[in-house]
Design a protein around this motif. Structure first.
Motif, PDB file in Angstrom:
ATOM      1  N   PHE B  39       0.857  -1.185   0.000  1.00 45.60           N
ATOM      2  CA  PHE B  39       0.000   0.000   0.000  1.00 45.60           C
ATOM      3  C   PHE B  39       0.891   1.232   0.000  1.00 45.60           C
ATOM      4  O   PHE B  39       2.029   1.168   0.462  1.00 45.60           O
ATOM      5  CB  PHE B  39      -0.938   0.016   1.218  1.00 45.60           C
ATOM      6  CG  PHE B  39      -0.302  -0.540   2.451  1.00 45.60           C
ATOM      7  CD1 PHE B  39       0.520   0.246   3.230  1.00 45.60           C
ATOM      8  CD2 PHE B  39      -0.490  -1.875   2.819  1.00 45.60           C
ATOM      9  CE1 PHE B  39       1.134  -0.267   4.353  1.00 45.60           C
ATOM     10  CE2 PHE B  39       0.143  -2.396   3.951  1.00 45.60           C
ATOM     11  CZ  PHE B  39       0.948  -1.593   4.714  1.00 45.60           C
ATOM     12  N   GLN B  45       2.355   5.163   7.629  1.00 46.89           N
ATOM     13  CA  GLN B  45       1.271   4.239   7.981  1.00 46.89           C
ATOM     14  C   GLN B  45       1.494   3.598   9.351  1.00 46.89           C
ATOM     15  O   GLN B  45       0.536   3.153   9.992  1.00 46.89           O
ATOM     16  CB  GLN B  45       1.104   3.156   6.915  1.00 46.89           C
ATOM     17  CG  GLN B  45       0.740   3.676   5.539  1.00 46.89           C
ATOM     18  CD  GLN B  45      -0.698   4.177   5.423  1.00 46.89           C
ATOM     19  OE1 GLN B  45      -1.373   4.410   6.413  1.00 46.89           O
ATOM     20  NE2 GLN B  45      -1.154   4.342   4.196  1.00 46.89           N
ATOM     21  N   ILE B  48       1.318   6.113  13.983  1.00 44.92           N
ATOM     22  CA  ILE B  48      -0.103   6.381  14.251  1.00 44.92           C
ATOM     23  C   ILE B  48      -0.313   7.527  15.240  1.00 44.92           C
ATOM     24  O   ILE B  48      -1.430   7.955  15.467  1.00 44.92           O
ATOM     25  CB  ILE B  48      -0.811   5.118  14.775  1.00 44.92           C
ATOM     26  CG1 ILE B  48      -0.217   4.709  16.126  1.00 44.92           C
ATOM     27  CG2 ILE B  48      -0.704   3.974  13.758  1.00 44.92           C
ATOM     28  CD1 ILE B  48      -1.063   3.697  16.861  1.00 44.92           C
ATOM     29  N   HIS B  49       0.782   8.019  15.851  1.00 50.46           N
ATOM     30  CA  HIS B  49       0.664   9.141  16.789  1.00 50.46           C
ATOM     31  C   HIS B  49       0.370  10.430  16.024  1.00 50.46           C
ATOM     32  O   HIS B  49       0.527  10.484  14.805  1.00 50.46           O
ATOM     33  CB  HIS B  49       1.961   9.282  17.598  1.00 50.46           C
ATOM     34  CG  HIS B  49       3.192   9.378  16.750  1.00 50.46           C
ATOM     35  ND1 HIS B  49       3.772   8.277  16.155  1.00 50.46           N
ATOM     36  CD2 HIS B  49       3.944  10.425  16.372  1.00 50.46           C
ATOM     37  CE1 HIS B  49       4.815   8.651  15.467  1.00 50.46           C
ATOM     38  NE2 HIS B  49       4.954   9.957  15.575  1.00 50.46           N
ATOM     39  N   THR B  62      -2.507  12.506  12.382  1.00 46.87           N
ATOM     40  CA  THR B  62      -1.683  11.318  12.611  1.00 46.87           C
ATOM     41  C   THR B  62      -0.985  10.984  11.296  1.00 46.87           C
ATOM     42  O   THR B  62      -1.366  11.493  10.233  1.00 46.87           O
ATOM     43  CB  THR B  62      -2.539  10.128  13.053  1.00 46.87           C
ATOM     44  OG1 THR B  62      -3.428   9.791  11.988  1.00 46.87           O
ATOM     45  CG2 THR B  62      -3.353  10.460  14.301  1.00 46.87           C
ATOM     46  N   PRO B  64      -1.004   8.194   9.369  1.00 46.65           N
ATOM     47  CA  PRO B  64      -1.867   7.637   8.317  1.00 46.65           C
ATOM     48  C   PRO B  64      -2.813   8.685   7.705  1.00 46.65           C
ATOM     49  O   PRO B  64      -3.087   8.647   6.497  1.00 46.65           O
ATOM     50  CB  PRO B  64      -2.669   6.558   9.053  1.00 46.65           C
ATOM     51  CG  PRO B  64      -1.808   6.171  10.207  1.00 46.65           C
ATOM     52  CD  PRO B  64      -1.087   7.421  10.625  1.00 46.65           C
ATOM     53  N   GLU B  65      -3.285   9.615   8.523  1.00 49.92           N
ATOM     54  CA  GLU B  65      -4.165  10.672   7.991  1.00 49.92           C
ATOM     55  C   GLU B  65      -3.412  11.591   7.030  1.00 49.92           C
ATOM     56  O   GLU B  65      -3.925  11.988   5.989  1.00 49.92           O
ATOM     57  CB  GLU B  65      -4.753  11.510   9.134  1.00 49.92           C
ATOM     58  CG  GLU B  65      -5.772  10.788   9.972  1.00 49.92           C
ATOM     59  CD  GLU B  65      -6.178  11.604  11.192  1.00 49.92           C
ATOM     60  OE1 GLU B  65      -7.373  11.838  11.364  1.00 49.92           O
ATOM     61  OE2 GLU B  65      -5.292  11.998  11.974  1.00 49.92           O
ATOM     62  N   GLN B  68      -2.968   9.745   3.856  1.00 52.02           N
ATOM     63  CA  GLN B  68      -4.224   9.558   3.113  1.00 52.02           C
ATOM     64  C   GLN B  68      -4.592  10.795   2.294  1.00 52.02           C
ATOM     65  O   GLN B  68      -5.152  10.676   1.211  1.00 52.02           O
ATOM     66  CB  GLN B  68      -5.361   9.199   4.086  1.00 52.02           C
ATOM     67  CG  GLN B  68      -6.596   8.638   3.399  1.00 52.02           C
ATOM     68  CD  GLN B  68      -6.299   7.338   2.652  1.00 52.02           C
ATOM     69  OE1 GLN B  68      -5.630   6.463   3.160  1.00 52.02           O
ATOM     70  NE2 GLN B  68      -6.794   7.233   1.418  1.00 52.02           N
ATOM     71  N   ILE B  71      -2.688  10.327  -0.791  1.00 49.58           N
ATOM     72  CA  ILE B  71      -3.179   9.152  -1.535  1.00 49.58           C
ATOM     73  C   ILE B  71      -4.493   9.511  -2.235  1.00 49.58           C
ATOM     74  O   ILE B  71      -4.697   9.198  -3.415  1.00 49.58           O
ATOM     75  CB  ILE B  71      -3.368   7.943  -0.589  1.00 49.58           C
ATOM     76  CG1 ILE B  71      -2.014   7.509  -0.012  1.00 49.58           C
ATOM     77  CG2 ILE B  71      -4.042   6.774  -1.310  1.00 49.58           C
ATOM     78  CD1 ILE B  71      -2.112   6.533   1.153  1.00 49.58           C
ATOM     79  N   GLU B  75      -5.051   9.313  -6.241  1.00 53.41           N
ATOM     80  CA  GLU B  75      -6.054   8.397  -6.818  1.00 53.41           C
ATOM     81  C   GLU B  75      -7.025   9.106  -7.756  1.00 53.41           C
ATOM     82  O   GLU B  75      -7.652   8.477  -8.607  1.00 53.41           O
ATOM     83  CB  GLU B  75      -6.816   7.678  -5.686  1.00 53.41           C
ATOM     84  CG  GLU B  75      -5.965   6.588  -5.039  1.00 53.41           C
ATOM     85  CD  GLU B  75      -6.663   5.882  -3.889  1.00 53.41           C
ATOM     86  OE1 GLU B  75      -7.732   6.366  -3.444  1.00 53.41           O
ATOM     87  OE2 GLU B  75      -6.135   4.843  -3.441  1.00 53.41           O
ATOM     88  N   VAL B 148       3.604  -3.581  16.364  1.00 53.34           N
ATOM     89  CA  VAL B 148       2.534  -3.214  17.294  1.00 53.34           C
ATOM     90  C   VAL B 148       1.374  -2.542  16.556  1.00 53.34           C
ATOM     91  O   VAL B 148       0.212  -2.914  16.721  1.00 53.34           O
ATOM     92  CB  VAL B 148       3.058  -2.265  18.397  1.00 53.34           C
ATOM     93  CG1 VAL B 148       1.918  -1.796  19.299  1.00 53.34           C
ATOM     94  CG2 VAL B 148       4.132  -2.956  19.227  1.00 53.34           C
ATOM     95  N   ASN B 149       1.696  -1.548  15.730  1.00 54.44           N
ATOM     96  CA  ASN B 149       0.644  -0.701  15.163  1.00 54.44           C
ATOM     97  C   ASN B 149      -0.021  -1.282  13.926  1.00 54.44           C
ATOM     98  O   ASN B 149      -1.173  -0.969  13.633  1.00 54.44           O
ATOM     99  CB  ASN B 149       1.214   0.673  14.810  1.00 54.44           C
ATOM    100  CG  ASN B 149       1.658   1.438  16.041  1.00 54.44           C
ATOM    101  OD1 ASN B 149       1.298   1.086  17.156  1.00 54.44           O
ATOM    102  ND2 ASN B 149       2.448   2.469  15.834  1.00 54.44           N
ATOM    103  N   MET B 150       0.709  -2.094  13.164  1.00 52.20           N
ATOM    104  CA  MET B 150       0.149  -2.567  11.894  1.00 52.20           C
ATOM    105  C   MET B 150      -0.118  -4.061  11.874  1.00 52.20           C
ATOM    106  O   MET B 150      -1.036  -4.518  11.220  1.00 52.20           O
ATOM    107  CB  MET B 150       1.074  -2.193  10.744  1.00 52.20           C
ATOM    108  CG  MET B 150       1.166  -0.681  10.595  1.00 52.20           C
ATOM    109  SD  MET B 150       2.286  -0.195   9.308  1.00 52.20           S
ATOM    110  CE  MET B 150       1.377  -0.751   7.877  1.00 52.20           C
ATOM    111  N   GLU B 151       0.727  -4.831  12.561  1.00 55.86           N
ATOM    112  CA  GLU B 151       0.530  -6.276  12.535  1.00 55.86           C
ATOM    113  C   GLU B 151      -0.220  -6.758  13.777  1.00 55.86           C
ATOM    114  O   GLU B 151      -0.651  -7.914  13.835  1.00 55.86           O
ATOM    115  CB  GLU B 151       1.878  -7.017  12.441  1.00 55.86           C
ATOM    116  CG  GLU B 151       2.908  -6.404  11.499  1.00 55.86           C
ATOM    117  CD  GLU B 151       2.595  -6.630  10.030  1.00 55.86           C
ATOM    118  OE1 GLU B 151       1.754  -7.485   9.737  1.00 55.86           O
ATOM    119  OE2 GLU B 151       3.189  -5.927   9.186  1.00 55.86           O
ATOM    120  N   GLY B 152      -0.335  -5.888  14.780  1.00 56.04           N
ATOM    121  CA  GLY B 152      -1.061  -6.266  15.990  1.00 56.04           C
ATOM    122  C   GLY B 152      -0.314  -7.276  16.847  1.00 56.04           C
ATOM    123  O   GLY B 152      -0.927  -8.136  17.477  1.00 56.04           O
TER     124      GLY B 152
END
Lengths: 123, 415
Positions: B39, B45, B48-49, B62, B64-65, B68, B71, B75, B148-152
């Motif tokens: 992606f 990404q 996330i803070h 943050t 990702p925002e 986006q 992105i 697009e 932690v943030n993406m794969e959990g």
């Protein structure tokens, strides 16, 4: 009672001393107005934005990042994190989707900060 | 089959996305982004803070925002294509790119102009030569951040962090917020290269001690990290004082010990490199010494704010489009060199002419208060005073190009 903070408004990092002078909050050690505002806020009601990420059911990505849409009182951060941990989210998720209306009674919404599409659309 | 494009961009992170939009706006008929991840958005990404975008968008977003927003723009534009899961293997001096992807196999691209936007990677344990065993549980901070943030996944429960750069500080808080115990952050230097804001909100808020002049001298454990030995260092030599050594029990060691621009592809183009930034030497258009090949973002020099990456990438993208259409004039350049406390300046070269040029620079050690002088020969082009300049904060000064008729020096001194 006097409290000491390092101002985070800019890289200078002034060492602030803040105290309650008979109902009026006083700040010393600041070198500008932003330090004054930060000192008073941090002394009276420190607030923090909480960010985390939550698993997404049948998401194209495993996790979706989230944040509180408004800052929450610092001492409630752990409660807000607990509420976020209990969330169940299903794909698709769009940026800004409200995932929780009121995080742990703080009145702050928890919103998605990332787009996660439904992976079943792609298999 | 060789694909022909006007502008090809290596990397779909913040730099690549902003460069693509700028190239399109500057008239590029088609733009191709090659991105190795599944992606776009790059490292944002996993960041996330919040705290991104204050300069560029005038609000706190943050990671990702922030990504986006770019992105979404990309697009909307049909003439910008992104190839995902695509790894560029080579860029030649005549702008032929070889890449591979599971979907497209071998991909060959001939580009009118190339923008290098590969970003940087983290220094690892190997770069530090920390003695001890080789157990599981030693991660770079950014790797742990992705887990932690993406794969959990949680990399561990009891953590020591070496290095107080921003990623290390951010991860200290993140690990605590996910239920881990962070024993301490150790910093080799007498100061942190991280932002005050992160020291306060990540460490102090969570009661995590920060030890300066301290490093990890040994890792313990066979299968898994069982503990580390830490020791204070002599501030002058930075050698550990072994009499101060003590054992700290933990199952995880996170390293936040610096970033290295990822320039393997750049070297294949023959572009001259700057030994201080570990990135290419560029002019104000962000063109490298390899003609038609541009660079921006963390592959050029490590930035502390993504806002500056976006601004720099716009210049590179716009210049690349102009070059591809034969609208970027060739001209004689002058050198820009650092002096005094200034460690490096980007761009390293300037084209004489009209208009303004923004010079970005970093000091090697804290200067308080700081006086900056930009000179061309004996003529002073600009002076600037600041209460403090620190190595952790990139600084900027704008000069008038009409006054530039020879080599330029950028000098910071106390005073």
């Amino acid at each position: 009672m006097k409290k000491e903070f390092v101002c985070i408004s800019c890289p200078v990092g002034c060492r602030l001393t803040v105290w309650d002078d008979e109902g009026e909050v006083k700040v010393s050690g600041n070198t500008c107005r932003r330090g004054q505002i930060y000192g008073v806020q941090e002394f009276t009601a420190p607030m923090r934005t909480v960010t985390s990420s939550v698993p997404v059911e049948h998401g194209r990505q495993a996790m979706c990042s989230v944040k509180t849409a408004q800052p929450v009182p610092k001492e409630r951060v752990q409660d807000v994190l607990r509420a976020i941990r209990a969330l169940h989210v299903k794909a698709p998720v769009a940026v800004g989707d409200v995932l929780l209306e009121d995080a742990a009674g703080t009145g702050a919404q928890v919103v998605a900060t990332r787009r996660v599409e439904d992976r079943r659309k792609y298999s | 089959m060789v694909r022909n494009v006007e502008v090809a961009i290596i990397g779909g992170g913040p730099a690549g996305l902003a460069a693509a939009l700028a190239a399109h706006k500057a008239g590029a008929k088609n733009v191709l982004i090659l991105e190795r991840d599944s992606f776009p958005g790059g490292i944002l990404q996993q960041c996330i803070h919040n705290g991104f975008g204050l300069h560029y968008f005038g609000q706190e977003l943050t990671g990702p925002e922030y990504a986006q927003r770019f992105i979404d723009e990309v697009e909307k534009i049909d003439s910008i294509e992104i190839l995902l899961d695509t790894m560029a293997l080579e860029v030649t001096p005549d702008r032929r790119i070889t890449a591979v992807s599971p979907e497209h196999g071998l991909v060959q691209v001939q580009a009118g102009a190339v923008v290098l936007a590969m970003g940087c990677r983290e220094r690892t344990r190997g770069a530090l030569n920390i003695p001890g065993t080789r157990p599981a549980g030693v991660y770079t901070a950014g790797c742990a951040q992705r887990l932690v943030n993406m794969e959990g996944m949680m990399p561990g429960r009891r953590v020591v962090i070496l290095g107080s750069g921003d990623i290390g500080l951010i991860m200290a808080r993140r690990m605590v917020w996910e239920g881990a115990k962070v024993e301490m952050v150790c910093e080799l230097m007498p100061y942190s290269s991280g932002l005050n804001r992160n020291i306060v909100q990540c460490l102090e808020d969570n009661g995590i001690p920060l030890h300066f002049n301290t490093t990890v001298v040994e890792v313990h454990g066979r299968e898994r990290v069982e503990g580390v030995t830490i020791a204070q260092v002599d501030p002058a030599t930075r050698k550990p004082k072994m009499e101060t050594a003590r054992y700290v029990e933990c199952d995880t060691l996170l390293l936040s010990v610096g970033l290295i621009p990822e320039n393997e592809l750049t070297q294949g183009t023959g572009a001259a490199m700057d030994r201080v930034t570990s990135g290419a030497v560029v002019d104000a258009a962000r063109q490298t010494t390899a003609e038609g090949i541009f660079a921006c973002g963390n592959v050029l020099h490590v930035h502390d704010l993504v806002d500056n990456v976006s601004a720099e990438a716009q210049i590179a993208g716009q210049s690349a489009a102009k070059y591809a259409q034969g609208r970027l004039d060739k001209a004689e350049t002058v050198d820009v060199t650092p002096c005094g406390a200034v460690r490096y300046v980007v761009p390293q070269r300037l084209v004489k002419g009209e208009g303004e040029a923004a010079l970005y620079f970093r000091v090697g050690s804290a200067v308080k208060p700081a006086r900056l002088t930009v000179k061309c020969g004996d003529a002073v082009l600009k002076t600037l005073k600041k209460p403090v300049m620190t190595p952790g904060e990139m600084e900027k000064v704008v000069i008038d190009l009409a006054k530039v008729d020879g080599d330029v020096t950028v000098c910071a001194e106390e005073g």
